[in-house]
Design a protein around this motif. Structure first.
Motif, PDB file in Angstrom:
ATOM      1  N   LEU A  83       0.824  -1.205   0.000  1.00  0.00           N
ATOM      2  CA  LEU A  83       0.000   0.000   0.000  1.00  0.00           C
ATOM      3  C   LEU A  83       0.862   1.259   0.000  1.00  0.00           C
ATOM      4  O   LEU A  83       0.532   2.253  -0.670  1.00  0.00           O
ATOM      5  CB  LEU A  83      -0.915  -0.018   1.226  1.00  0.00           C
ATOM      6  N   ALA A  84       1.972   1.227   0.729  1.00  0.00           N
ATOM      7  CA  ALA A  84       2.865   2.380   0.759  1.00  0.00           C
ATOM      8  C   ALA A  84       3.478   2.636  -0.615  1.00  0.00           C
ATOM      9  O   ALA A  84       3.701   3.796  -0.993  1.00  0.00           O
ATOM     10  CB  ALA A  84       3.958   2.168   1.795  1.00  0.00           C
ATOM     11  N   ARG A  85       3.766   1.574  -1.370  1.00  0.00           N
ATOM     12  CA  ARG A  85       4.308   1.769  -2.722  1.00  0.00           C
ATOM     13  C   ARG A  85       3.301   2.470  -3.618  1.00  0.00           C
ATOM     14  O   ARG A  85       3.665   3.364  -4.397  1.00  0.00           O
ATOM     15  CB  ARG A  85       4.721   0.425  -3.314  1.00  0.00           C
ATOM     16  N   HIS A  86       2.032   2.062  -3.546  1.00  0.00           N
ATOM     17  CA  HIS A  86       1.011   2.700  -4.374  1.00  0.00           C
ATOM     18  C   HIS A  86       0.793   4.152  -3.961  1.00  0.00           C
ATOM     19  O   HIS A  86       0.736   5.046  -4.823  1.00  0.00           O
ATOM     20  CB  HIS A  86      -0.307   1.925  -4.265  1.00  0.00           C
ATOM     21  N   VAL A  87       0.674   4.382  -2.653  1.00  0.00           N
ATOM     22  CA  VAL A  87       0.468   5.749  -2.177  1.00  0.00           C
ATOM     23  C   VAL A  87       1.685   6.619  -2.477  1.00  0.00           C
ATOM     24  O   VAL A  87       1.557   7.764  -2.931  1.00  0.00           O
ATOM     25  CB  VAL A  87       0.162   5.747  -0.665  1.00  0.00           C
ATOM     26  N   GLY A  88       2.874   6.083  -2.234  1.00  0.00           N
ATOM     27  CA  GLY A  88       4.089   6.852  -2.495  1.00  0.00           C
ATOM     28  C   GLY A  88       4.246   7.221  -3.950  1.00  0.00           C
ATOM     29  O   GLY A  88       4.665   8.344  -4.275  1.00  0.00           O
ATOM     30  N   ALA A  89       3.908   6.304  -4.865  1.00  0.00           N
ATOM     31  CA  ALA A  89       4.015   6.596  -6.295  1.00  0.00           C
ATOM     32  C   ALA A  89       3.081   7.733  -6.683  1.00  0.00           C
ATOM     33  O   ALA A  89       3.474   8.652  -7.420  1.00  0.00           O
ATOM     34  CB  ALA A  89       3.704   5.340  -7.108  1.00  0.00           C
ATOM     35  N   SER A  90       1.855   7.690  -6.177  1.00  0.00           N
ATOM     36  CA  SER A  90       0.899   8.747  -6.519  1.00  0.00           C
ATOM     37  C   SER A  90       1.313  10.087  -5.916  1.00  0.00           C
ATOM     38  O   SER A  90       1.219  11.129  -6.574  1.00  0.00           O
ATOM     39  CB  SER A  90      -0.498   8.369  -6.029  1.00  0.00           C
ATOM     40  N   VAL A  91       1.777  10.074  -4.675  1.00  0.00           N
ATOM     41  CA  VAL A  91       2.176  11.318  -4.016  1.00  0.00           C
ATOM     42  C   VAL A  91       3.363  11.950  -4.732  1.00  0.00           C
ATOM     43  O   VAL A  91       3.396  13.178  -4.952  1.00  0.00           O
ATOM     44  CB  VAL A  91       2.501  11.054  -2.536  1.00  0.00           C
ATOM     45  N   MET A  92       4.342  11.159  -5.115  1.00  0.00           N
ATOM     46  CA  MET A  92       5.504  11.698  -5.812  1.00  0.00           C
ATOM     47  C   MET A  92       5.117  12.299  -7.161  1.00  0.00           C
ATOM     48  O   MET A  92       5.628  13.351  -7.556  1.00  0.00           O
ATOM     49  CB  MET A  92       6.551  10.599  -5.998  1.00  0.00           C
ATOM     50  N   ARG A  93       4.212  11.648  -7.866  1.00  0.00           N
ATOM     51  CA  ARG A  93       3.771  12.188  -9.152  1.00  0.00           C
ATOM     52  C   ARG A  93       3.032  13.506  -8.985  1.00  0.00           C
ATOM     53  O   ARG A  93       3.240  14.454  -9.750  1.00  0.00           O
ATOM     54  CB  ARG A  93       2.891  11.162  -9.864  1.00  0.00           C
ATOM     55  N   VAL A  94       2.156  13.565  -7.984  1.00  0.00           N
ATOM     56  CA  VAL A  94       1.413  14.799  -7.752  1.00  0.00           C
ATOM     57  C   VAL A  94       2.353  15.917  -7.324  1.00  0.00           C
ATOM     58  O   VAL A  94       2.236  17.058  -7.799  1.00  0.00           O
ATOM     59  CB  VAL A  94       0.308  14.566  -6.702  1.00  0.00           C
ATOM     60  N   CYS A  95       3.285  15.627  -6.438  1.00  0.00           N
ATOM     61  CA  CYS A  95       4.233  16.654  -5.982  1.00  0.00           C
ATOM     62  C   CYS A  95       5.063  17.193  -7.142  1.00  0.00           C
ATOM     63  O   CYS A  95       5.230  18.407  -7.294  1.00  0.00           O
ATOM     64  CB  CYS A  95       5.133  16.091  -4.891  1.00  0.00           C
ATOM     65  N   GLY A  96       5.587  16.282  -7.977  1.00  0.00           N
ATOM     66  CA  GLY A  96       6.400  16.721  -9.109  1.00  0.00           C
ATOM     67  C   GLY A  96       5.600  17.499 -10.135  1.00  0.00           C
ATOM     68  O   GLY A  96       6.013  18.579 -10.586  1.00  0.00           O
ATOM     69  N   GLY A  97       4.434  16.973 -10.515  1.00  0.00           N
ATOM     70  CA  GLY A  97       3.622  17.656 -11.512  1.00  0.00           C
ATOM     71  C   GLY A  97       3.086  18.979 -11.015  1.00  0.00           C
ATOM     72  O   GLY A  97       3.084  19.976 -11.757  1.00  0.00           O
ATOM     73  N   PHE A  98       2.645  19.019  -9.763  1.00  0.00           N
ATOM     74  CA  PHE A  98       2.112  20.271  -9.224  1.00  0.00           C
ATOM     75  C   PHE A  98       3.208  21.326  -9.104  1.00  0.00           C
ATOM     76  O   PHE A  98       2.972  22.504  -9.391  1.00  0.00           O
ATOM     77  CB  PHE A  98       1.477  20.016  -7.861  1.00  0.00           C
ATOM     78  N   ALA A  99       4.394  20.933  -8.679  1.00  0.00           N
ATOM     79  CA  ALA A  99       5.492  21.897  -8.552  1.00  0.00           C
ATOM     80  C   ALA A  99       5.842  22.504  -9.914  1.00  0.00           C
ATOM     81  O   ALA A  99       6.021  23.725 -10.036  1.00  0.00           O
ATOM     82  CB  ALA A  99       6.711  21.217  -7.936  1.00  0.00           C
ATOM     83  N   ILE A 100       5.926  21.667 -10.937  1.00  0.00           N
ATOM     84  CA  ILE A 100       6.266  22.175 -12.270  1.00  0.00           C
ATOM     85  C   ILE A 100       5.153  23.059 -12.813  1.00  0.00           C
ATOM     86  O   ILE A 100       5.388  24.175 -13.298  1.00  0.00           O
ATOM     87  CB  ILE A 100       6.552  20.999 -13.219  1.00  0.00           C
ATOM     88  N   GLY A 101       3.912  22.560 -12.747  1.00  0.00           N
ATOM     89  CA  GLY A 101       2.798  23.331 -13.286  1.00  0.00           C
ATOM     90  C   GLY A 101       2.573  24.639 -12.560  1.00  0.00           C
ATOM     91  O   GLY A 101       2.337  25.683 -13.191  1.00  0.00           O
ATOM     92  N   ALA A 102       2.648  24.623 -11.224  1.00  0.00           N
ATOM     93  CA  ALA A 102       2.418  25.848 -10.464  1.00  0.00           C
ATOM     94  C   ALA A 102       3.535  26.864 -10.683  1.00  0.00           C
ATOM     95  O   ALA A 102       3.271  28.071 -10.780  1.00  0.00           O
ATOM     96  CB  ALA A 102       2.289  25.515  -8.975  1.00  0.00           C
ATOM     97  N   ALA A 103       4.780  26.391 -10.767  1.00  0.00           N
ATOM     98  CA  ALA A 103       5.892  27.317 -10.990  1.00  0.00           C
ATOM     99  C   ALA A 103       5.766  28.014 -12.343  1.00  0.00           C
ATOM    100  O   ALA A 103       5.935  29.238 -12.448  1.00  0.00           O
ATOM    101  CB  ALA A 103       7.220  26.565 -10.893  1.00  0.00           C
ATOM    102  N   LEU A 104       5.464  27.246 -13.380  1.00  0.00           N
ATOM    103  CA  LEU A 104       5.273  27.854 -14.703  1.00  0.00           C
ATOM    104  C   LEU A 104       4.079  28.801 -14.705  1.00  0.00           C
ATOM    105  O   LEU A 104       4.121  29.866 -15.326  1.00  0.00           O
ATOM    106  CB  LEU A 104       5.080  26.760 -15.754  1.00  0.00           C
ATOM    107  N   ALA A 105       3.013  28.415 -14.015  1.00  0.00           N
ATOM    108  CA  ALA A 105       1.822  29.265 -13.973  1.00  0.00           C
ATOM    109  C   ALA A 105       2.101  30.580 -13.255  1.00  0.00           C
ATOM    110  O   ALA A 105       1.597  31.636 -13.660  1.00  0.00           O
ATOM    111  CB  ALA A 105       0.682  28.522 -13.291  1.00  0.00           C
ATOM    112  N   LEU A 106       2.891  30.534 -12.185  1.00  0.00           N
ATOM    113  CA  LEU A 106       3.222  31.763 -11.467  1.00  0.00           C
ATOM    114  C   LEU A 106       4.038  32.711 -12.349  1.00  0.00           C
ATOM    115  O   LEU A 106       3.776  33.923 -12.378  1.00  0.00           O
ATOM    116  CB  LEU A 106       4.002  31.426 -10.196  1.00  0.00           C
ATOM    117  N   LEU A 107       5.000  32.170 -13.082  1.00  0.00           N
ATOM    118  CA  LEU A 107       5.836  33.016 -13.937  1.00  0.00           C
ATOM    119  C   LEU A 107       5.045  33.585 -15.115  1.00  0.00           C
ATOM    120  O   LEU A 107       5.056  34.797 -15.370  1.00  0.00           O
ATOM    121  CB  LEU A 107       7.037  32.216 -14.442  1.00  0.00           C
ATOM    122  N   ILE A 108       4.356  32.706 -15.831  1.00  0.00           N
ATOM    123  CA  ILE A 108       3.609  33.155 -17.014  1.00  0.00           C
ATOM    124  C   ILE A 108       2.423  34.015 -16.603  1.00  0.00           C
ATOM    125  O   ILE A 108       2.112  35.030 -17.254  1.00  0.00           O
ATOM    126  CB  ILE A 108       3.160  31.943 -17.842  1.00  0.00           C
ATOM    127  N   GLY A 109       1.736  33.641 -15.520  1.00  0.00           N
ATOM    128  CA  GLY A 109       0.614  34.451 -15.067  1.00  0.00           C
ATOM    129  C   GLY A 109       1.040  35.840 -14.637  1.00  0.00           C
ATOM    130  O   GLY A 109       0.338  36.821 -14.900  1.00  0.00           O
TER     131      GLY A 109
END
Length: 288
Positions: A83-109
């Protein structure tokens, strides 16, 4: 669930003491929303208990709505490591994608909010791209990037980008013109005007966009993991659907709800700390 500001009262000191000041230091009083907060925490537990009773009484079909105890047993049977592997995989993906998307959005916005020309150039394309559903991006990203982590993180970044970008533009454009004129009267340069007036005044709306973008990041993560994933909560959803196990499907949904609430609570705590300088209107104070 929002966090209300602490309510303070002032206690008058003894007037016969000449060394005492007129008023004592502020003392924290009873939180008028404490009972409602406890009720908000208990509401999901009561709901699960009601579902448990209805399923055990055969008023709800177990093959469609499993009992919460059966869901808990399924998650227990998966094992902590798996269960930790499944949760950890999803959390890492969300953290990475959100960090990239939010950073670009802050700059471009910020660029679009400060420059009408940049806004006129990019806004039509962003309006069109924002209307594309999440699943429509999946075949394109798989074709371009394969089936590794890159398309999943890119899809999550796309989901987080647009609400943050819109909030940044709206926040900067919504700053009171009198504040800008006040800064110019004090001979603030463009950089100082942005960092000392525009950015602080637009932060409440920016945080709203960040929280919305974070919730969409979790949604886009599920879309990414439903196709071409071997671990993650989206994979558990797909596996439960294909094997006809509603207990596994509901278990993954409950974990997604819990993780989404925890991540939003962390971002809300950061918002409260970062915007502690605000003297915002409190409805509970006006009614007390």
């Amino acid at each position: 669930m929002s966090t209300a500001k602490p309510v303070f009262s002032f206690t008058r000191r003894d007037s016969h003491c000449p060394s005492c000041s007129e008023f004592a230091q502020p003392t924290r009083t009873h939180d008028p929303l404490r009972r409602w907060r406890y009720a908000g925490l208990a509401l999901p537990i009561v709901f699960l208990a009601v579902v448990e009773v209805l399923v055990r009484a055969s008023l709800l079909p177990m093959h469609l709505v499993p009992a919460p105890s059966a869901i808990a047993q399924t998650l227990w049977d998966l094992g902590a490591a798996r269960l930790a592997r499944h949760v950890g995989a999803s959390v890492m993906r969300v953290c990475g994608g959100f960090a990239i998307g939010a950073a670009l959005a802050l700059l471009i916005g910020a660029a679009m909010g400060l420059s009408r020309r940049v806004d006129a150039l990019l806004d039509p394309a962003f309006q069109a791209l924002r209307a594309i559903p999440s699943l429509a991006w999946v075949p394109i990203l798989l074709l371009w990037m394969g089936i590794d982590e890159a398309p999943k993180i890119t899809l999550i970044a796309i989901g987080a980008f647009f609400p943050v970008q819109v909030s940044v533009v709206a926040g900067i454009r919504g700053v009171d013109r009198k504040l800008i004129e006040f800064g110019r009267l004090n001979r603030l340069g463009q950089r100082a005007l942005f960092t000392r007036i525009l950015l602080p005044a637009s932060m409440p709306q920016i945080f709203t966009g960040l929280r919305t973008g974070l919730s969409l990041a979790w949604m886009f993560m599920v879309a990414a993991e439903l196709i071409a994933a071997t671990r993650g909560l989206g994979y558990l959803l797909s596996d439960g659907r294909e094997t006809g196990r509603p207990d596994l499907v509901f278990g993954a949904i409950l974990l997604l709800a819990l993780l989404g609430k925890l991540s939003d609570g962390m971002l809300k705590a950061i918002e409260t700390r970062a915007l502690s300088w605000r003297d915002a209107h409190d409805v509970s104070e006006s009614r007390s």
